[in-house]
Design a protein around this motif. Structure first.
Motif, short mmCIF file in Angstrom:
data_model
loop_
_atom_site.label_atom_id
_atom_site.label_comp_id
_atom_site.label_asym_id
_atom_site.label_seq_id
_atom_site.Cartn_x
_atom_site.Cartn_y
_atom_site.Cartn_z
N ARG A 168 31.75 58.36 21.61
CA ARG A 168 32.68 57.26 21.87
C ARG A 168 32.21 56.00 21.16
NH1 ARG A 168 35.23 59.51 26.67
NH2 ARG A 168 34.60 61.68 26.50
N THR A 169 33.13 55.08 20.97
CA THR A 169 32.82 53.81 20.30
C THR A 169 32.21 52.81 21.27
OG1 THR A 169 34.64 54.16 18.73
CG2 THR A 169 33.80 51.91 18.97
N TYR A 170 32.66 52.84 22.53
CA TYR A 170 32.25 51.82 23.49
C TYR A 170 31.48 52.44 24.65
CZ TYR A 170 35.83 49.21 20.98
OH TYR A 170 36.57 48.61 20.01
N SER A 171 30.52 51.69 25.15
CA SER A 171 29.80 52.14 26.35
C SER A 171 30.65 51.94 27.58
CB SER A 171 28.48 51.36 26.48
OG SER A 171 28.73 49.96 26.49
N ILE A 172 31.36 50.82 27.66
CA ILE A 172 32.19 50.47 28.82
C ILE A 172 33.48 49.84 28.35
CG2 ILE A 172 32.40 48.73 30.67
CD1 ILE A 172 29.59 49.30 31.48
N ALA A 173 34.57 50.17 29.01
CA ALA A 173 35.85 49.48 28.80
C ALA A 173 36.42 49.13 30.17
CB ALA A 173 36.83 50.35 28.02
N TYR A 174 36.84 47.89 30.32
CA TYR A 174 37.42 47.45 31.59
C TYR A 174 38.33 46.26 31.34
CZ TYR A 174 37.54 46.28 36.61
OH TYR A 174 37.93 46.04 37.90
N PHE A 175 39.60 46.42 31.71
CA PHE A 175 40.61 45.37 31.56
C PHE A 175 41.21 45.15 32.94
CE2 PHE A 175 40.18 47.84 27.73
CZ PHE A 175 39.91 46.86 26.78
N PHE A 176 41.15 43.95 33.45
CA PHE A 176 41.46 43.76 34.87
C PHE A 176 41.96 42.35 35.15
CE2 PHE A 176 37.17 42.54 34.00
CZ PHE A 176 36.87 41.47 34.83
N GLY A 177 42.61 42.23 36.31
CA GLY A 177 43.01 40.93 36.82
C GLY A 177 42.06 40.50 37.93
N ILE A 178 42.04 39.20 38.21
CA ILE A 178 41.17 38.65 39.26
C ILE A 178 42.06 37.97 40.30
CG2 ILE A 178 39.36 36.96 39.75
CD1 ILE A 178 38.10 37.58 37.14
N SER A 179 41.53 37.84 41.51
CA SER A 179 42.31 37.26 42.60
C SER A 179 42.85 35.88 42.25
CB SER A 179 41.47 37.09 43.85
OG SER A 179 40.30 37.79 43.83
N ASN A 180 43.99 35.58 42.86
CA ASN A 180 44.49 34.23 42.75
C ASN A 180 44.11 33.44 44.01
OD1 ASN A 180 46.40 34.86 44.82
ND2 ASN A 180 47.79 35.69 43.28
N SER A 181 44.54 32.20 44.09
CA SER A 181 44.10 31.33 45.18
C SER A 181 44.58 31.81 46.54
CB SER A 181 44.61 29.90 44.94
OG SER A 181 46.03 29.89 44.85
N ARG A 214 37.78 42.58 29.47
CA ARG A 214 38.77 41.52 29.28
C ARG A 214 39.47 41.24 30.59
NH1 ARG A 214 43.85 41.80 24.99
NH2 ARG A 214 45.13 40.17 25.92
N VAL A 215 39.53 39.97 30.96
CA VAL A 215 40.31 39.53 32.11
C VAL A 215 41.72 39.26 31.63
CG1 VAL A 215 40.57 37.81 33.92
CG2 VAL A 215 38.28 38.52 33.20
N MET A 216 42.69 39.88 32.31
CA MET A 216 44.08 39.76 31.87
C MET A 216 44.82 38.76 32.74
SD MET A 216 45.02 43.74 31.17
CE MET A 216 44.71 44.14 32.89
N ALA A 217 45.50 37.84 32.08
CA ALA A 217 46.32 36.88 32.81
C ALA A 217 47.63 37.54 33.21
CB ALA A 217 46.60 35.66 31.92
N ARG A 218 48.19 37.13 34.33
CA ARG A 218 49.46 37.67 34.79
C ARG A 218 50.54 37.50 33.73
NH1 ARG A 218 51.52 38.85 39.83
NH2 ARG A 218 49.64 38.03 40.81
N GLY A 219 51.25 38.56 33.45
CA GLY A 219 52.34 38.50 32.47
C GLY A 219 51.89 38.56 31.04
#
Length: 374
Positions: A168-181, A214-219
């Protein structure tokens, strides 16, 4: 097994027709909910189906409860599917079940949605399929649906050992959202704690390979083909706590050949949760997991043979670094992914009833239910 065809149309045929079109128009959006329609189709086409109630082991109630919740007939979604009245379900579904009385424990309901989001009337059904966690001993847990062609059992099972263990090219892949207020107490906060650890303490590579986080923004999400490519080209894929246990992502990365990595916490009853401290046990959260006692032991899935557990975000880096130096252990986990992956896929269309899949496991669990009872 018999499939009722007597439901009132507004909760039966008309609902299915409307929602099939809506799902098609949205192009795989809300596939979590449309699992119930896919499962209804599998029961209707099952070679062991009978229309003779006297020869029936299990009566299947084809009410697509999760789909009905998504339908939002008044345009507004309310918590716990409150926009669908209990009276509509009782009159349109339960009152049409001619063989229900005296056979309650042999009637299978499809409440394929997180129980907290389901209609209260459906939570009390004596036997049901549902997404984890389990709230009753007679809940049969099932995986989320991913109906993309590349996730069909025929594709998954035709991948040889070389595919599962390939470089594989990458050791880890993770794309996710984080809690809002508004989600300050959400288990998603562990994602932020983990991200802080990555930003402050991680080197540029792990085991000589870069990682993609990568942290993904809503939308502002990349197209699904981007996720598919990145996860397939990575060795490890974190599936850190989300709103409920488990997450659709957990099953998706397995089907893409990526080893899931979870944070493990103690529960109040001395078991392990992959969701939050004191959270629901993995044995009440993941379908057919070894030790859950809800299917015959020979049919259980040994999650620990492929999932990487980490206790504490600070232990994430040393755990992965050690594994990156142990090719034999990585290969062992990848081959166990290969062994179990098709059981997290639903065979549809030409794949229906043709391969060992999630529906196979559902039938095994129903047989166990009939043999040993609740």
């Amino acid at each position: 097994r018999d499939v009722y065809e007597t439901l009132r149309k507004d909760v039966g045929d008309d609902l299915e027709e409307k929602m099939r079109k809506q799902y098609s128009d949205r192009n795989n959006v809300e596939t979590n909910a449309q699992a119930d329609i896919a499962i209804i189709d599998l029961f209707r086409t099952f070679p062991g189906r009978t229309d003779d109630p006297n020869a029936t082991d299990i009566f299947v109630v084809p009410y697509a409860a999760a789909t009905h919740c998504i339908s939002k007939p008044d345009g507004i979604w309310k918590g716990a599917c409150g926009h669908i009245s209990g009276q509509q379900i009782r009159e349109g579904v339960f009152n049409t079940l001619n063989h229900y009385k005296g056979n309650e424990n042999r009637h299978l309901f499809l409440n394929v949605i997180n129980q907290g989001n389901s209609n209260p009337v459906m939570r009390d059904t004596p036997l049901s399929l549902t997404i984890g966690p389990r709230y009753k001993s007679t809940n049969i847990l099932v995986p989320y649906l991913n109906n993309l062609p590349s996730f069909q059992p025929s594709v998954v099972m035709n991948r040889g050992k070389d595919w599962w263990t390939r470089p594989r090219t990458y050791s880890i892949a993770y794309f996710f959202g984080i809690s809002n207020s508004r989600m300050r107490n959400s288990p998603r906060l562990w994602r932020q704690l983990w991200l802080n650890e990555v930003q402050n303490n991680w080197p540029e590579t792990l085991g000589g390979l870069p990682y993609a986080i990568r942290v993904m923004a809503r939308g502002n999400k990349p197209p699904s083909r981007f996720f598919t490519h990145m996860y397939k080209d990575s060795i490890f894929c974190p599936t850190l706590p989300g709103d409920t246990p488990p997450q659709k992502r957990f099953f998706d990365v397995i089907l893409m050949g990526c080893i899931p990595v979870v944070l493990a916490f103690d529960t109040h009853d001395n078991y392990t949760s992959w969701h939050q401290p004191g959270g629901r046990s993995i044995y009440d959260s993941f379908p057919w997991i070894k030790g859950s006692n809800r299917t015959h032991p020979q049919n259980e899935i040994d999650y620990h043979s492929f999932v990487v557990e980490v206790r504490g975000v600070e232990n994430f880096l040393p755990t992965i670094e050690a594994l990156m130096q142990n090719y034999t252990e990585i290969r062992r986990r990848q081959l166990n992914l290969m062994k179990y992956a098709s059981y997290f896929s639903y065979g549809m269309g030409a794949d229906s009833h043709a391969y060992p899949d999630a529906f196979t496991k559902i039938l095994e669990s129903l047989r166990y239910h009939l043999d040993v009872g609740p």
